[in-house]
Scaffold this active site. Structure first.
Site, PDB file in Angstrom:
ATOM      1  N   ASP A 461       0.873  -1.183   0.000  1.00 41.20           N
ATOM      2  CA  ASP A 461       0.000   0.000   0.000  1.00 41.20           C
ATOM      3  C   ASP A 461       0.909   1.233   0.000  1.00 41.20           C
ATOM      4  O   ASP A 461       1.594   1.509   0.997  1.00 41.20           O
ATOM      5  CB  ASP A 461      -0.885  -0.053   1.266  1.00 41.20           C
ATOM      6  CG  ASP A 461      -1.892   1.082   1.325  1.00 41.20           C
ATOM      7  OD1 ASP A 461      -1.658   2.124   0.681  1.00 41.20           O
ATOM      8  OD2 ASP A 461      -2.907   0.915   2.040  1.00 41.20           O
ATOM      9  N   HIS A 462       0.884   1.951  -1.108  1.00 43.84           N
ATOM     10  CA  HIS A 462       1.845   3.056  -1.264  1.00 43.84           C
ATOM     11  C   HIS A 462       1.523   4.234  -0.342  1.00 43.84           C
ATOM     12  O   HIS A 462       2.315   5.154  -0.203  1.00 43.84           O
ATOM     13  CB  HIS A 462       1.848   3.505  -2.726  1.00 43.84           C
ATOM     14  CG  HIS A 462       3.179   4.051  -3.172  1.00 43.84           C
ATOM     15  ND1 HIS A 462       4.236   4.249  -2.325  1.00 43.84           N
ATOM     16  CD2 HIS A 462       3.623   4.445  -4.397  1.00 43.84           C
ATOM     17  CE1 HIS A 462       5.267   4.749  -2.979  1.00 43.84           C
ATOM     18  NE2 HIS A 462       4.914   4.866  -4.252  1.00 43.84           N
ATOM     19  N   ARG A 463       0.342   4.224   0.292  1.00 40.32           N
ATOM     20  CA  ARG A 463       0.058   5.282   1.267  1.00 40.32           C
ATOM     21  C   ARG A 463       0.875   5.076   2.532  1.00 40.32           C
ATOM     22  O   ARG A 463       1.116   6.001   3.295  1.00 40.32           O
ATOM     23  CB  ARG A 463      -1.437   5.270   1.640  1.00 40.32           C
ATOM     24  CG  ARG A 463      -2.358   5.597   0.494  1.00 40.32           C
ATOM     25  CD  ARG A 463      -3.801   5.347   0.866  1.00 40.32           C
ATOM     26  NE  ARG A 463      -4.023   3.965   1.265  1.00 40.32           N
ATOM     27  CZ  ARG A 463      -5.185   3.487   1.692  1.00 40.32           C
ATOM     28  NH1 ARG A 463      -6.226   4.292   1.792  1.00 40.32           N
ATOM     29  NH2 ARG A 463      -5.312   2.219   2.023  1.00 40.32           N
ATOM     30  N   ILE A 465       3.712   2.597   2.575  1.00 37.22           N
ATOM     31  CA  ILE A 465       5.073   2.107   2.317  1.00 37.22           C
ATOM     32  C   ILE A 465       5.650   2.802   1.084  1.00 37.22           C
ATOM     33  O   ILE A 465       5.029   2.823   0.015  1.00 37.22           O
ATOM     34  CB  ILE A 465       5.034   0.572   2.130  1.00 37.22           C
ATOM     35  CG1 ILE A 465       4.651  -0.074   3.468  1.00 37.22           C
ATOM     36  CG2 ILE A 465       6.353   0.037   1.620  1.00 37.22           C
ATOM     37  CD1 ILE A 465       4.043  -1.425   3.334  1.00 37.22           C
TER      38      ILE A 465
END
Ligand code: COA
Length: 489
Positions: A461-463, A465
C-alpha cells in the site's frame, strides 16, 4: 443456494384461541442449529399462505421458511441472530376465518399494534396497518448510508471522501414496499445478494414486474453510488484545498450473450461473491505497487528435500510455503511498517505475526491464517498449513480460522507463472505473491552457475510504504530465503 422450505410445522396450542396457531421450523435437513438472519414479518402483519416469515442460514445454504396458512402475526418468538432447529417456535399466527378472509388486526395485542405502528395510528378494521408498516420500511437516511457497500462507503482507511460523498448523495426513489411485509419487493436471492453487498434495498428502485427489485437493480445501485461518490470527489477536488481522487465509471456493459451463441449461466458461489466484493474494494481503494525480485533457493530446496527424506515416515511434508512464512516473519520484524494497518490518520503496529495464505478451493479463494507464526517452527507451520488447506478445500474453515491476519502470502508456485500482482488483503498493507521456481544460469563473478530462482512479487500500500522500503523488504526476503540462518538473527 437459497431455497424456500415447504410445510412448516403448525400446531394449535391449548393455551391459545382455536384460530391461533404456533408456526414451527419445519424439517431443515441435517442442519441442527442455524442462524435466523432475517425476520420478514412483524406482529400485526397480515401474511398470505406461502409468504416467507423468516430467513435462516447455515454455512451451506440460505432458506426461507414460509407461512403454511394465511393470517395475522400475533406474536414473534424469534429475532434476527437467534439460532433455530427443526421444531423451534417461530410465531403465533391468527388464522384467516373460514370464509378465507384474513383475521383483522383490530384484535392484535396492544404491544404488537404499537410495534407495527409507532405513531399510534392503527389501521381500519379489516385493513392491516400497512401504512405504518411501510413507513417503518422506508429506512431513514442514516441507516441507508450505513448500509452502503464497503466499496461505495470507502470503509478502508483513508477513503473518507467517498464516504462523505455517499452521505450527501440524494437517495433514488425506492421500490414500493410489500404491503404485507413492509419489505421492498425482491426475491430471496436478490435480498441475500443485497445483504452481502451491504445494500439497503429500501433505497433501490425496482425495474422488475410490479416494481420488483432484480439483481441488476442492486448492481446498478452500487455503480450509481460509486459514480456519485466520484462526482462528489471531483467537485471537492476542483474547489481550492479540496481532496483529489475518485472514480468515473462507465455503466457495466449489458450484453445479450445468447445472441452470439449458446451459453450456460451459473450463479457465483457464496465465497466468490464475498471475496469478489472485498477484492474490488481493496483494488479500488488501495494504491498498489508491486515490487518483483528473485530469491536463490538452491540451498533451501536441497535442505527441504533432505528434511523431507529424513522425516518421510514421521513428520508432515515440508513445502516451500512453510519456509516462506518463516522468512516473511523475519522480514516483518525488520520492517514493521509491513505488519501495520492504517486507522484513519494513524498506523497501528501489530506486535504479533499472524500470516494468512491464499488457498484455492473448488468454491473460490479463501485466506486461512497461521497465528503466531513467529513462535512456531517449520514443521509446526507446515502441519498447520496442511490442516488449514484441507479444511479450506472441504469448506470447513470457521470464521476464527480466517481472522486477525497481519500479512498474507499468495503462492501460485505449485501451478506456474513468472510474476503477478497480488491484491492486498485489507486492512493489511502488503501481500507477497510467489511464482514457480526455475533453475536458471546466474553469474557468480567468474562463471554462470545453475541456480534455483524463486520469483517474489510484493504488493504494498503506497500510502503506508515507500518504494524504497518495498524494494528493501523484498531484497531482505531474498537474502533470508537464500540463507535461512538469517531467521536466527
Ligand atoms: N515453485 C515450484 N514448485 C512449487 C512452488 C514454487 N514456488 N511451490 C510449491 N511447489 C510445488 C510443491 O513443492 C509441490 O510439489 P511436490 O508435490 O512435488 O512436492 C507442488 O508444487 C504442489 O504444492 P502445493 O500442494 O500447492 O503446496 P503449497 O504448500 O506450495 O501450497 C496452497 C499450498 C494452499 C498455498 C496451494 O495449494 C494453493 O491453494 N495455492 C493457490 C493460491 C491462490 O489461489 N492464490 C491466488 C490468489 S489471487
Amino acid at each position: 443456494m437459497v431455497s424456500i422450505l415447504k410445510n412448516p410445522i403448525l400446531r394449535t396450542p391449548e393455551t391459545h384461541m382455536e384460530t391461533t396457531m404456533e408456526i414451527h421450523v419445519p424439517d431443515i435437513g441435517d442442519f441442527k442449529s442455524v442462524d435466523v438472519i432475517e425476520v420478514l414479518v412483524k406482529p400485526g402483519d397480515s401474511v398470505a399462505a406461502e409468504q416467507s416469515l423468516i430467513t435462516v442460514e447455515s454455512d451451506k445454504a440460505t432458506m426461507e421458511i414460509p407461512s403454511p396458512q394465511a393470517g395475522i402475526v400475533r406474536e414473534l418468538r424469534v429475532k434476527s441472530g437467534d439460532k433455530v432447529s427443526e421444531g423451534s417456535l417461530i410465531l403465533l399466527l391468527e388464522l384467516a376465518n373460514a370464509a378465507g378472509t384474513p383475521a383483522t388486526p383490530a384484535s392484535a395485542p396492544a404491544a404488537g399494534a404499537a410495534q407495527a405502528n409507532p405513531s399510534g395510528a392503527t389501521g381500519a378494521s379489516g385493513a392491516p396497518a400497512t401504512t405504518a408498516v411501510a413507513a417503518t420500511a422506508a429506512a431513514p437516511a442514516a441507516t441507508a448510508v450505513a448500509a452502503l457497500p464497503a466499496a461505495a462507503q470507502g470503509t478502508a482507511p483513508g477513503s473518507a471522501p467517498a464516504a462523505s460523498a455517499a452521505v450527501s448523495a440524494p437517495a433514488p426513489a425506492p421500490a414500493p414496499a410489500s404491503a404485507a411485509t413492509g419489505l421492498p419487493h425482491a426475491s430471496p436471492s436478490v435480498r441475500k445478494f443485497a445483504r452481502e453487498l451491504g445494500v439497503d434495498l429500501g433505497r433501490v428502485s425496482g425495474t422488475g414486474p410490479k416494481g420488483r427489485i432484480v439483481q441488476e437493480d442492486v448492481q446498478s445501485f452500487v455503480k450509481a453510488e460509486l459514480v456519485r461518490a466520484s462526482a462528489g470527489n471531483r467537485a471537492e477536488s476542483s474547489a481550492p484545498g479540496g481532496s483529489v481522487g475518485g472514480l468515473s465509471l462507465l455503466p457495466w456493459p449489458k450484453v445479450d450473450f445468447a445472441r452470439f451463441g449458446p451459453i450456460d449461466v451459473q450463479p457465483l458461489s457464496r465465497i466468490k461473491k464475498i471475496s469478489g466484493a472485498n477484492l474490488a474494494r481493496n483494488w479500488v481503494v488501495i494504491p498498489h505497487v508491486t515490487n518483483n525480485d528473485e530469491a536463490d533457493i538452491t540451498e533451501l530446496e536441497a535442505f527441504r528435500v533432505e528434511l523431507n527424506r529424513e522425516n518421510a515416515k514421521s513428520g508432515p511434508k515440508l513445502t516451500l510455503l512453510a519456509f516462506i512464512v518463516k522468512a516473511c516473519v523475519a522480514a516483518l520484524k525488520r520492517y514493521p511498517d509491513f505488519n501495520a494497518s492504517l486507522d484513519g490518520e494513524s498506523l497501528v503496529y501489530k506486535r504479533y505475526y499472524h500470516i494468512g495464505f491464499a488457498a484455492d478451493t473448488p468454491n473460490g479463494l479463501v485466506v486461512p491464517v497461521i497465528r503466531d507464526a513467529d513462535r512456531k517452527g517449520i514443521f509446526e507451520i507446515a502441519e498447520e498449513t496442511a490442516t488449514l488447506s484441507a479444511k479450506a478445500r472441504d469448506g470447513k474453515l470457521g470464521g476464527a480460522d480466517m481472522q486477525g491476519g497481519t500479512f498474507s502470502i499468495s503462492s501460485l508456485g505449485g501451478i506456474g507463472g513468472t510474476s503477478f500482482t497480488p491484491i492486498i488483503n485489507a486492512p493489511e498493507v502488503a501481500i507477497l505473491g510467489v511464482s514457480k521456481s526455475v533453475t536458471r544460469p546466474q553469474w557468480d563473478g567468474t562463471a554462470f552457475q545453475p541456480r534455483l530462482m524463486l520469483p517474489l512479487s510484493l504488493s504494498y500500500d503506497h500510502r503506508v510504504i515507500d518504494g524504497a522500503a518495498g524494494a528493501r523488504f523484498n531484497a531482505y526476503l531474498t537474502q533470508v530465503l537464500a540463507d535461512m540462518r538469517r531467521t536466527l538473527l
